[in-house]
Motif scaffolding. Structure first.
Motif, short mmCIF file in Angstrom:
data_model
loop_
_atom_site.label_atom_id
_atom_site.label_comp_id
_atom_site.label_asym_id
_atom_site.label_seq_id
_atom_site.Cartn_x
_atom_site.Cartn_y
_atom_site.Cartn_z
N SER A 79 52.99 5.22 26.58
CA SER A 79 53.12 6.98 26.66
C SER A 79 52.24 7.38 28.01
CB SER A 79 52.88 7.07 25.70
OG SER A 79 53.79 7.35 24.62
N ARG A 80 50.64 6.22 28.13
CA ARG A 80 49.88 6.24 28.93
C ARG A 80 50.78 6.48 30.42
NH1 ARG A 80 45.14 2.90 31.13
NH2 ARG A 80 43.73 4.71 32.16
N VAL A 81 51.05 5.65 30.85
CA VAL A 81 51.49 4.54 31.61
C VAL A 81 52.85 5.55 32.26
CG1 VAL A 81 53.29 2.85 32.59
CG2 VAL A 81 51.72 1.97 32.06
N ALA A 82 54.01 6.38 31.39
CA ALA A 82 54.44 6.87 31.80
C ALA A 82 54.42 8.13 31.80
CB ALA A 82 55.63 7.06 30.61
N GLY A 83 52.83 8.63 31.52
CA GLY A 83 52.62 10.10 31.86
C GLY A 83 52.07 9.91 32.28
N ARG A 84 51.19 9.28 33.44
CA ARG A 84 50.55 9.25 34.58
C ARG A 84 51.87 9.05 35.41
NH1 ARG A 84 46.15 4.67 35.18
NH2 ARG A 84 45.42 5.20 37.43
N PHE A 85 53.32 8.22 35.43
CA PHE A 85 53.84 9.01 36.96
C PHE A 85 54.20 9.68 37.17
CE2 PHE A 85 58.25 8.81 37.31
CZ PHE A 85 57.96 8.66 37.94
N LYS A 86 54.33 10.29 35.78
CA LYS A 86 55.13 11.39 35.62
C LYS A 86 55.09 12.52 36.00
CE LYS A 86 57.80 13.52 32.09
NZ LYS A 86 57.79 13.36 31.01
N SER A 87 53.37 12.48 36.22
CA SER A 87 52.37 12.97 36.30
C SER A 87 51.75 13.29 38.26
CB SER A 87 50.75 13.33 35.96
OG SER A 87 49.86 14.36 36.14
N SER A 88 51.94 12.22 38.43
CA SER A 88 51.90 11.95 40.10
C SER A 88 53.38 12.26 40.94
CB SER A 88 51.17 10.28 40.02
OG SER A 88 52.58 9.41 39.61
N ALA A 89 54.45 11.60 40.08
CA ALA A 89 55.73 12.01 40.32
C ALA A 89 56.03 13.57 40.43
CB ALA A 89 56.42 11.52 40.26
N ALA A 90 55.13 14.50 39.83
CA ALA A 90 55.18 15.73 39.48
C ALA A 90 54.96 16.64 40.80
CB ALA A 90 55.16 16.30 38.63
N ALA A 91 53.88 15.42 41.21
CA ALA A 91 52.94 16.36 42.01
C ALA A 91 52.73 15.84 43.45
CB ALA A 91 51.12 15.62 41.63
N ALA A 92 53.97 15.07 43.76
CA ALA A 92 54.73 14.27 44.75
C ALA A 92 55.60 15.39 45.17
CB ALA A 92 54.81 12.80 45.09
N VAL A 93 56.49 15.79 44.07
CA VAL A 93 57.85 16.71 44.28
C VAL A 93 57.43 18.38 44.90
CG1 VAL A 93 59.28 17.65 43.30
CG2 VAL A 93 58.83 15.34 42.45
N ASN A 94 55.98 19.02 44.14
CA ASN A 94 55.32 20.16 44.16
C ASN A 94 54.78 19.96 45.54
OD1 ASN A 94 56.33 21.25 42.13
ND2 ASN A 94 54.38 20.48 41.06
N ARG A 95 53.84 18.68 46.13
CA ARG A 95 53.88 18.53 47.84
C ARG A 95 55.03 18.51 48.69
NH1 ARG A 95 50.50 14.69 45.58
NH2 ARG A 95 51.66 13.22 45.61
N GLU A 96 55.64 17.84 48.29
CA GLU A 96 57.56 18.03 49.52
C GLU A 96 57.44 19.39 49.41
OE1 GLU A 96 58.72 16.19 51.10
OE2 GLU A 96 56.92 14.80 50.26
N LEU A 97 58.21 20.31 48.02
CA LEU A 97 58.29 21.57 48.11
C LEU A 97 57.52 22.65 48.37
CD1 LEU A 97 60.69 20.39 45.10
CD2 LEU A 97 61.55 20.56 47.87
N GLY A 98 56.31 22.41 48.57
CA GLY A 98 55.78 23.62 48.75
C GLY A 98 55.53 24.20 47.50
N THR A 99 55.31 23.77 46.06
CA THR A 99 55.78 24.68 44.57
C THR A 99 54.52 23.95 44.19
OG1 THR A 99 56.86 23.19 44.18
CG2 THR A 99 57.98 25.33 44.75
N PRO A 100 53.19 24.27 43.96
CA PRO A 100 51.82 24.13 43.22
C PRO A 100 52.41 24.41 41.75
CG PRO A 100 51.07 26.15 45.18
CD PRO A 100 52.68 25.39 45.03
#
Length: 151
Positions: A79-100
């Motif tokens: 759960s920690r590994v998946a949660g950490r990935f999902k959090s960092s991936a969401a931040a990366a997506v939001n950076r790409e799309l300019g949607t904080p």
């Protein structure tokens, strides 16, 4: 918390050295990863997950609205590994799309512990062949968002 998300965690046990097939879906099944730049940002976050030393990716395929991830748990819990990935991936997506701070994943994830008798090569092939079965490509080599490390 909705019942379904909670039920995915019921009975979840993380075992170091165990291999898991993890599936996680975008919020509202939005086809975020049809955008090449966004998909590559998420793939980069998968690679960074391995760099933490908590897990080792064996195979993955990033579909337009979900991820299949064959991963070995090295340290900590799944759960920690998946949660950490999902959090960092969401931040990366939001950076790409300019949607904080936009939520990019559905809560929770589905996992299946791989039994020792399961054939990992066949399972990895099954994972990366998802774009073929979905009709997105005629040959897996045409699909850019997958990788596998053969054991």
């Amino acid at each position: 918390m909705n019942w379904h998300a909670h039920s995915l965690r019921t009975g979840r046990y993380s075992e170091r050295g165990r291999i898991y097939l993890v599936t996680t879906v975008t919020a509202g099944r939005a086809p975020l990863f049809a955008d090449f730049r966004v998909a590559r940002a998420v793939v980069h976050e998968l690679q960074r997950s391995d760099e933490t030393g908590l897990c080792r990716t064996l195979a993955y395929v990033l579909m337009p609205d979900h991820l299949h991830w064959l991963v070995e748990l090295v340290e900590g819990d799944l759960s920690r590994v998946a949660g950490r990935f999902k959090s960092s991936a969401a931040a990366a997506v939001n950076r790409e799309l300019g949607t904080p701070k936009v939520r990019r994943w559905q809560r929770g994830f589905h996992d299946r512990a791989v039994r020792q008798e399961d054939d990992l090569v066949d399972l990895a092939r099954y994972v990366v062949a998802n774009p073929l079965r979905a009709g997105l490509v005629k040959r897996i080599a045409e699909y850019p968002h997958w990788d596998a490390v053969w054991l």
